[in-house]
Design an enzyme around this catalytic site. Sequence first.
Site, short mmCIF file in Angstrom:
data_model
loop_
_atom_site.label_atom_id
_atom_site.label_comp_id
_atom_site.label_asym_id
_atom_site.label_seq_id
_atom_site.Cartn_x
_atom_site.Cartn_y
_atom_site.Cartn_z
N LYS A 40 4.80 -7.20 -28.37
CA LYS A 40 6.20 -7.21 -27.99
C LYS A 40 6.67 -5.81 -27.58
O LYS A 40 7.66 -5.67 -26.86
CB LYS A 40 7.07 -7.66 -29.19
CG LYS A 40 6.80 -9.01 -29.72
CD LYS A 40 7.73 -9.25 -30.93
CE LYS A 40 7.12 -10.25 -31.86
NZ LYS A 40 7.88 -10.32 -33.13
N GLY A 41 5.99 -4.79 -28.09
CA GLY A 41 6.50 -3.42 -27.99
C GLY A 41 6.93 -2.94 -26.62
O GLY A 41 7.86 -2.14 -26.51
N ASP A 97 3.66 0.22 -24.61
CA ASP A 97 4.62 1.13 -25.22
C ASP A 97 3.92 2.41 -25.68
O ASP A 97 4.32 3.51 -25.35
CB ASP A 97 5.35 0.45 -26.39
CG ASP A 97 4.40 -0.22 -27.39
OD1 ASP A 97 3.17 -0.22 -27.20
OD2 ASP A 97 4.92 -0.77 -28.40
N ASP A 100 -2.53 4.18 -29.29
CA ASP A 100 -2.85 4.89 -30.53
C ASP A 100 -4.38 5.03 -30.63
O ASP A 100 -4.95 5.95 -30.06
CB ASP A 100 -2.25 4.09 -31.69
CG ASP A 100 -2.41 4.76 -33.05
OD1 ASP A 100 -2.80 5.93 -33.10
OD2 ASP A 100 -2.16 4.09 -34.07
N LYS A 128 -0.54 8.66 -27.90
CA LYS A 128 -0.67 9.34 -29.21
C LYS A 128 -2.14 9.60 -29.50
O LYS A 128 -2.91 8.67 -29.66
CB LYS A 128 -0.04 8.44 -30.28
CG LYS A 128 0.12 9.12 -31.62
CD LYS A 128 1.03 8.32 -32.54
CE LYS A 128 0.37 7.08 -33.08
NZ LYS A 128 1.22 6.38 -34.08
N PHE A 149 4.41 8.24 -36.85
CA PHE A 149 4.70 6.85 -36.52
C PHE A 149 6.04 6.79 -35.80
O PHE A 149 7.05 7.30 -36.26
CB PHE A 149 4.70 5.96 -37.77
CG PHE A 149 4.50 4.53 -37.39
CD1 PHE A 149 3.24 4.03 -37.11
CD2 PHE A 149 5.60 3.68 -37.23
CE1 PHE A 149 3.05 2.72 -36.69
CE2 PHE A 149 5.41 2.36 -36.82
CZ PHE A 149 4.14 1.88 -36.56
N ASP A 156 8.29 -0.91 -33.09
CA ASP A 156 8.75 -1.36 -34.40
C ASP A 156 7.95 -0.76 -35.55
O ASP A 156 6.84 -0.26 -35.37
CB ASP A 156 8.61 -2.88 -34.51
CG ASP A 156 7.15 -3.31 -34.70
OD1 ASP A 156 6.30 -2.87 -33.91
OD2 ASP A 156 6.86 -4.04 -35.67
P1 IMP Z 1 -3.99 0.77 -30.74
O1 IMP Z 1 -4.80 -0.46 -30.52
O2 IMP Z 1 -4.34 1.46 -32.02
O3 IMP Z 1 -4.01 1.73 -29.56
O4 IMP Z 1 -2.51 0.32 -31.00
C1 IMP Z 1 -1.79 -0.27 -30.04
C2 IMP Z 1 -0.52 -0.92 -30.55
O5 IMP Z 1 -0.18 -0.58 -31.90
C3 IMP Z 1 0.62 -0.43 -29.71
O6 IMP Z 1 0.75 -1.22 -28.57
C4 IMP Z 1 1.79 -0.58 -30.64
O7 IMP Z 1 2.30 -1.88 -30.54
C5 IMP Z 1 1.21 -0.34 -32.02
N1 IMP Z 1 1.45 1.06 -32.43
C6 IMP Z 1 0.58 2.09 -32.45
N2 IMP Z 1 1.15 3.24 -32.86
C7 IMP Z 1 2.44 2.91 -33.10
C8 IMP Z 1 3.58 3.68 -33.52
O8 IMP Z 1 3.56 4.91 -33.75
N3 IMP Z 1 4.75 2.99 -33.64
C9 IMP Z 1 4.85 1.66 -33.36
N4 IMP Z 1 3.83 0.92 -32.95
C10 IMP Z 1 2.62 1.53 -32.83
MG MG Z 2 2.12 -2.62 -28.14
#
Ligand code: IMP
Ligand code: MG
Length: 172
Positions: A40-41, A97, A100, A128, A149, A156
């Site tokens: 949703k982000g 959004d 990470d 990030k 975060f 969210d």
């Molecule tokens: P990844 O797979 O670890 O890159 O994470 C991706 C998803 O985790 C992003 O699309 C966000 O929805 C969520 N996410 C990662 N870091 C944050 C944060 O700092 N705040 C909120 N959502 C996050």
């Molecule tokens: Mg996301």
Amino acid sequence: MPDLSIVLSKEDIAKTVQLLAKRISSEYQHRELVVVGVLKGAFVFLSDLIRQITLPIQIDFIGVASYGAGDFSSETIRLTKDLEINIKEKDVLIVEDIVDTGITLSWLIAYFKSLGPKTVRVCALLDKHERRKCDIQIDYVGHVIDKGFIVGYGLDFAEEYRNLPEIFQLKS
Ligand code: IMP
Ligand code: MG
């Protein structure tokens, strides 16, 4: 009330969105662009971004779940909503959004590529670096964030804060 410190103001966000949309609009001329928001982000970012893109585009959403109820990352990706547009031979721009670990995005890129598009690129509002595990290319980056975060503007923590108009760091 949890401690929130501001990272990006409404003005910062607006400037970034405008710059990204300008680049996208010039680089996708005469192409068949499908912009795909990751639910949703990304829905707030996507809705601002597409209104600044000056090209005919198609818009779709994909839903994936990678996080549980908190801020810990799970390495299992689950498709919660599939695409509705056929992206075969199209130019796909994934809108995220925040990236990470990169696990979600590398899963999504592989999934999209399996559907036979002409190109697949990525636009992320926030990049990030702290916990990156997958080596992925983000073609359009809004801002690089070292760590922490982040909430607000669609992002969210346990489904809260998505409606905040600015971007904050959540202090624990
Ligand atoms: P990844 O797979 O670890 O890159 O994470 C991706 C998803 O985790 C992003 O699309 C966000 O929805 C969520 N996410 C990662 N870091 C944050 C944060 O700092 N705040 C909120 N959502 C996050
Ligand atoms: Mg996301």
